[in-house]
Design an enzyme around this catalytic site. Sequence first.
Site, PDB file in Angstrom:
ATOM      1  N   LYS A   1     -14.299  -5.440  14.104  1.00  0.00           N
ATOM      2  CA  LYS A   1     -15.768  -5.448  13.964  1.00  0.00           C
ATOM      3  C   LYS A   1     -16.178  -5.711  12.517  1.00  0.00           C
ATOM      4  CE  LYS A   1     -16.056  -1.636  16.705  1.00  0.00           C
ATOM      5  NZ  LYS A   1     -16.498  -0.426  17.300  1.00  0.00           N
TER       6      LYS A   1
ATOM      7  N   HIS B   1      -4.622  -8.778   2.720  1.00  0.00           N
ATOM      8  CA  HIS B   1      -5.910  -9.428   2.465  1.00  0.00           C
ATOM      9  C   HIS B   1      -6.239  -9.532   0.974  1.00  0.00           C
ATOM     10  CE1 HIS B   1      -7.507  -5.287   2.430  1.00  0.00           C
ATOM     11  NE2 HIS B   1      -8.571  -5.774   1.818  1.00  0.00           N
ATOM     12  N   TYR B   2      -5.514  -8.787   0.127  1.00  0.00           N
ATOM     13  CA  TYR B   2      -5.778  -8.941  -1.300  1.00  0.00           C
ATOM     14  C   TYR B   2      -5.402 -10.348  -1.793  1.00  0.00           C
ATOM     15  CZ  TYR B   2      -8.000  -4.761  -2.756  1.00  0.00           C
ATOM     16  OH  TYR B   2      -8.973  -3.817  -2.950  1.00  0.00           O
TER      17      TYR B   2
ATOM     18  N   GLY C   1      -6.109 -12.939  -0.343  1.00  0.00           N
ATOM     19  CA  GLY C   1      -7.216 -13.836  -0.016  1.00  0.00           C
ATOM     20  C   GLY C   1      -8.422 -13.619  -0.911  1.00  0.00           C
TER      21      GLY C   1
ATOM     22  N   HIS D   1      -0.858  -4.395  -1.718  1.00  0.00           N
ATOM     23  CA  HIS D   1      -1.917  -5.073  -2.480  1.00  0.00           C
ATOM     24  C   HIS D   1      -1.600  -5.165  -3.979  1.00  0.00           C
ATOM     25  CE1 HIS D   1      -3.909  -4.728   1.249  1.00  0.00           C
ATOM     26  NE2 HIS D   1      -4.560  -3.598   1.054  1.00  0.00           N
TER      27      HIS D   1
ATOM     28  N   TYR E   1     -12.876 -11.108 -18.259  1.00  0.00           N
ATOM     29  CA  TYR E   1     -13.383 -10.991 -19.621  1.00  0.00           C
ATOM     30  C   TYR E   1     -12.277 -10.598 -20.582  1.00  0.00           C
ATOM     31  CZ  TYR E   1     -14.199  -6.074 -18.213  1.00  0.00           C
ATOM     32  OH  TYR E   1     -14.077  -4.807 -17.732  1.00  0.00           O
TER      33      TYR E   1
HETATM   34  N1  LIG Z   1      -9.663  -0.785   9.348  1.00  0.00           N
HETATM   35  C1  LIG Z   1      -9.318  -1.280   8.168  1.00  0.00           C
HETATM   36  O1  LIG Z   1     -10.099  -1.287   7.213  1.00  0.00           O
HETATM   37  C2  LIG Z   1      -7.955  -1.849   7.964  1.00  0.00           C
HETATM   38  C3  LIG Z   1      -7.033  -1.899   8.993  1.00  0.00           C
HETATM   39  N2  LIG Z   1      -5.808  -2.465   8.799  1.00  0.00           N
HETATM   40  C4  LIG Z   1      -4.830  -2.548   9.880  1.00  0.00           C
HETATM   41  O2  LIG Z   1      -5.413  -3.304  10.934  1.00  0.00           O
HETATM   42  C5  LIG Z   1      -5.006  -2.810  12.197  1.00  0.00           C
HETATM   43  C6  LIG Z   1      -6.231  -2.415  12.991  1.00  0.00           C
HETATM   44  O3  LIG Z   1      -6.956  -1.449  12.273  1.00  0.00           O
HETATM   45  P1  LIG Z   1      -8.219  -0.711  12.893  1.00  0.00           P
HETATM   46  O4  LIG Z   1      -9.146  -1.684  13.518  1.00  0.00           O
HETATM   47  O5  LIG Z   1      -8.719   0.188  11.841  1.00  0.00           O
HETATM   48  O6  LIG Z   1      -7.531   0.146  14.027  1.00  0.00           O
HETATM   49  P2  LIG Z   1      -8.198   0.995  15.188  1.00  0.00           P
HETATM   50  O7  LIG Z   1      -7.640   2.362  15.096  1.00  0.00           O
HETATM   51  O8  LIG Z   1      -9.666   0.847  15.199  1.00  0.00           O
HETATM   52  O9  LIG Z   1      -7.521   0.331  16.465  1.00  0.00           O
HETATM   53  C7  LIG Z   1      -7.866  -0.957  16.955  1.00  0.00           C
HETATM   54  C8  LIG Z   1      -7.902  -0.910  18.460  1.00  0.00           C
HETATM   55  O10 LIG Z   1      -6.592  -0.641  18.955  1.00  0.00           O
HETATM   56  C9  LIG Z   1      -6.661   0.179  20.105  1.00  0.00           C
HETATM   57  N3  LIG Z   1      -5.895   1.400  19.858  1.00  0.00           N
HETATM   58  C10 LIG Z   1      -6.131   2.349  18.921  1.00  0.00           C
HETATM   59  N4  LIG Z   1      -5.192   3.313  18.989  1.00  0.00           N
HETATM   60  C11 LIG Z   1      -4.355   2.958  19.964  1.00  0.00           C
HETATM   61  C12 LIG Z   1      -3.178   3.547  20.504  1.00  0.00           C
HETATM   62  N5  LIG Z   1      -2.670   4.672  20.019  1.00  0.00           N
HETATM   63  N6  LIG Z   1      -2.555   2.923  21.517  1.00  0.00           N
HETATM   64  C13 LIG Z   1      -3.030   1.760  21.989  1.00  0.00           C
HETATM   65  N7  LIG Z   1      -4.156   1.173  21.516  1.00  0.00           N
HETATM   66  C14 LIG Z   1      -4.792   1.756  20.516  1.00  0.00           C
HETATM   67  C15 LIG Z   1      -8.118   0.516  20.313  1.00  0.00           C
HETATM   68  O11 LIG Z   1      -8.639  -0.385  21.292  1.00  0.00           O
HETATM   69  P3  LIG Z   1      -8.689  -0.042  22.847  1.00  0.00           P
HETATM   70  O12 LIG Z   1      -8.667   1.420  23.012  1.00  0.00           O
HETATM   71  O13 LIG Z   1      -9.966  -0.682  23.299  1.00  0.00           O
HETATM   72  O14 LIG Z   1      -7.490  -0.727  23.387  1.00  0.00           O
HETATM   73  C16 LIG Z   1      -8.766   0.195  18.996  1.00  0.00           C
HETATM   74  O15 LIG Z   1     -10.103  -0.228  19.142  1.00  0.00           O
HETATM   75  C17 LIG Z   1      -4.070  -1.641  11.888  1.00  0.00           C
HETATM   76  O16 LIG Z   1      -2.756  -2.123  11.870  1.00  0.00           O
HETATM   77  C18 LIG Z   1      -4.491  -1.218  10.490  1.00  0.00           C
HETATM   78  O17 LIG Z   1      -3.451  -0.588   9.804  1.00  0.00           O
HETATM   79  C19 LIG Z   1      -5.466  -3.033   7.603  1.00  0.00           C
HETATM   80  C20 LIG Z   1      -6.343  -3.020   6.553  1.00  0.00           C
HETATM   81  C21 LIG Z   1      -7.636  -2.410   6.618  1.00  0.00           C
HETATM   82  O1  LIG Z   2      -5.698  -2.367   3.243  1.00  0.00           O
HETATM   83  C1  LIG Z   2      -6.532  -1.554   2.887  1.00  0.00           C
HETATM   84  O2  LIG Z   2      -7.532  -1.980   2.106  1.00  0.00           O
HETATM   85  C2  LIG Z   2      -8.744  -1.243   2.018  1.00  0.00           C
HETATM   86  C3  LIG Z   2      -9.455  -1.755   0.793  1.00  0.00           C
HETATM   87  O3  LIG Z   2      -9.779  -3.098   0.951  1.00  0.00           O
HETATM   88  P1  LIG Z   2     -10.987  -3.718   0.129  1.00  0.00           P
HETATM   89  O4  LIG Z   2     -10.904  -5.152   0.419  1.00  0.00           O
HETATM   90  O5  LIG Z   2     -12.238  -3.071   0.646  1.00  0.00           O
HETATM   91  O6  LIG Z   2     -10.760  -3.378  -1.288  1.00  0.00           O
HETATM   92  C4  LIG Z   2      -8.489   0.237   1.937  1.00  0.00           C
HETATM   93  O7  LIG Z   2      -9.722   0.932   2.032  1.00  0.00           O
HETATM   94  C5  LIG Z   2      -7.599   0.654   3.066  1.00  0.00           C
HETATM   95  O8  LIG Z   2      -7.262   2.026   2.914  1.00  0.00           O
HETATM   96  C6  LIG Z   2      -6.342  -0.135   3.109  1.00  0.00           C
HETATM   97  O9  LIG Z   2      -5.646   0.129   4.320  1.00  0.00           O
END
Ligand SMILES: NC(=O)C1=CN([C@@H]2O[C@H](COP(=O)(O)OP(=O)(O)OC[C@H]3O[C@@H](n4cnc5c(N)ncnc54)[C@H](OP(=O)(O)O)[C@@H]3O)[C@@H](O)[C@H]2O)C=CC1
Ligand SMILES: O=C1O[C@H](COP(=O)(O)O)[C@@H](O)[C@H](O)[C@H]1O
Length: 603
Positions: free
Chosen positions: A129, A289-290, A292, A351, A494
């Site tokens: 999202k 993503h860092y 990028g 990162h 800078y």
């Molecule tokens: N959120 C962030 O800012 C960041 C996230 N990440 C990585 O990106 C990935 C997704 O992160 P994020 O969106 O925060 O994760 P979420 O915890 O929001 O999980 C994403 C979706 O996965 C499904 N899910 C969650 N837990 C489980 C479970 N235990 N078993 C099966 N399905 C599950 C759910 O969908 P449903 O129940 O509809 O199937 C959920 O909406 C992760 O690997 C995270 O480490 C990396 C950097 C930053």
């Molecule tokens: O990967 C991650 O990055 C975010 C920070 O990303 P940014 O682009 O907002 O600086 C961090 O909050 C998160 O803990 C980590 O999993």
Amino acid sequence: MATFSPSTHCPSSSAYSNSSSVINGTNRLHQRIALSSILPKRCRSRKLSLQQSSNGVSLSKAVHVQDGATNMKTSPVESDGPVKILKDGILSVPLPPPEEVKDIASFDFDKDKSTVSITVVGASGDLAKKKIFPALFALFYEGCLPEHFTICGYARSKMSDAELRTMVSKTLTCRIDQRENCGEKMDQFLERCFYHPGQYDSEENFLELDRKLKEHEAGRVANRLFYLSIPPNIFVDAVKCASSSASSANGWTRVIVEKPFGRDSESSAALTRSLKQYLDEDQIFRIDHYLGKELVENLSVLRFSNLIFEPLWSRQYIRNVQFIFAEDFGTEGRGGYFDNYGIIRDIMQNHLLQMLAIFAMETPVSLDAEDIRNEKVKVLRSMRPLRLDDVVVGQYKSHTRGGVKYPAYTDDKTVPAGSLTPTFAAAALFIDNARWDGVPFLMKAGKALHDRRAEIRVQFRHVPGNLYNKNIGTDLDLATNELVIRVQPDEAIYLKINNKVPGLGMRLDRSNLNLLYAARYSKEIPDAYERLLLDAIEGERRLFIRSDELNAAWSLFSPVLKELEEKKIVPEYYPYGSRGPVCSHYLAAKYKVRWGDIGSDQQ
Ligand SMILES: NC(=O)C1=CN([C@@H]2O[C@H](COP(=O)(O)OP(=O)(O)OC[C@H]3O[C@@H](n4cnc5c(N)ncnc54)[C@H](OP(=O)(O)O)[C@@H]3O)[C@@H](O)[C@H]2O)C=CC1
Ligand SMILES: O=C1O[C@H](COP(=O)(O)O)[C@@H](O)[C@H](O)[C@H]1O
């Protein structure tokens, strides 16, 4: 006039219709296309620079070229290959052999256009999202997505297409400098978004997904990108099902894998082994993503295209380098994930270390992905594994300020009581090679600190026998030149210099030569996910992590992580919203360093 689509990335097929067919010396039909007409506005410069970097002829990386009636060529094409750059930016592209094309004017090139289907696995989640759907929309808005594309959300949650669209629409924004037709563009984008509910380990559900994607792909060459935006424990299940039941039958299939890639060397190697049961290495796009981020992407440009920096880039002139990450909010809402990883795995091992590798690597042979990643691996492998006495850890505690009570890390219900997981860490690392011998590379990363920033600080050595020592005073630190690359917020580069204060006397002060992006460039900086998604679609791997890079990165941190956990090292508790543990200053002082972010950065 027949139209021909050499690139799936260009805004509209009408862009190609001004091309003309010619017979070249080999009696093969060629299509002449003006480069300027086929490269979309925003993507044009990146593609042209690829062209320049490879003797002006290796363009097929950036532009997908149809060779024959059905095959897509995406590998680099040499000067004697089928794609030629003619003068004035005219691209010569081979058409199907004449015997296959009876009537060039009526040949249906549209039929053979390829399509990209992007499946966001875990579409109901936070990252999808917050970042993925908005980045996809931004690419669409900028005309960087192929003409034919489909976006499909996949997760277990029950949702209709309409509900997904409502969810996605809440997070879409338009670029500040181009608001025209924003609503219309959003509607067009949302029409291309669909949802398919399913389990992550169900072949059957992925087969249904495959059927749905095929309907949208409508018989075109189908390229498929799966973005695994799910917790790491289900990566392998999802990859297995996607690869066996929803791979493309006639195009490429790629998978973007989110971090964390394991918890240590062993688990990371096990994850790589499991993924490679179903995918080849070149199908795996490990995202950090860092890489990028605009200023991180600019690091190589700064170093390798400015004469004034590269000669200074070594132990001879640089005293220390600092990589600083700070967030002014805690782990609220992500405590469950975070407690299993901690700040070293969450930020430092990926990162900050990636920024360090680009900062410190030797000049790559070329800008090709493999050449750059080879250099990154070399520098990572020249580093000493981090030692326990070169690390300090902290954890935030509750703090009340202005009548507001900020929670402790362990106040989060998803965090086990008494958890010792660090939310702050500082570390000193060393690169044992000729360029960097003895230079401390300091890292500092923390949650719930007093501000939000990510930056690289390069502190240079003192001027030997400085004529102006007496005007500067006794604090030589304050007289040191410092180059700051502020990755975020307020992107800037800078350089702190000593300068004469105007007037009749001789008083020096510290001033900044300042390249503040917002003042210099009117264009909004794209989000890191936009760049990386576009690269994955184009098959550009430069900013993704190769498996040997990942191994090298884990080798540096795994031993100390194990020791911290086995010895149950208690973190120093710091108040929410503070500057973090005092111990980090002792660590810096051990190497005669002062953290650059504690003083004021006079503009
Ligand atoms: N959120 C962030 O800012 C960041 C996230 N990440 C990585 O990106 C990935 C997704 O992160 P994020 O969106 O925060 O994760 P979420 O915890 O929001 O999980 C994403 C979706 O996965 C499904 N899910 C969650 N837990 C489980 C479970 N235990 N078993 C099966 N399905 C599950 C759910 O969908 P449903 O129940 O509809 O199937 C959920 O909406 C992760 O690997 C995270 O480490 C990396 C950097 C930053
Ligand atoms: O990967 C991650 O990055 C975010 C920070 O990303 P940014 O682009 O907002 O600086 C961090 O909050 C998160 O803990 C980590 O999993």
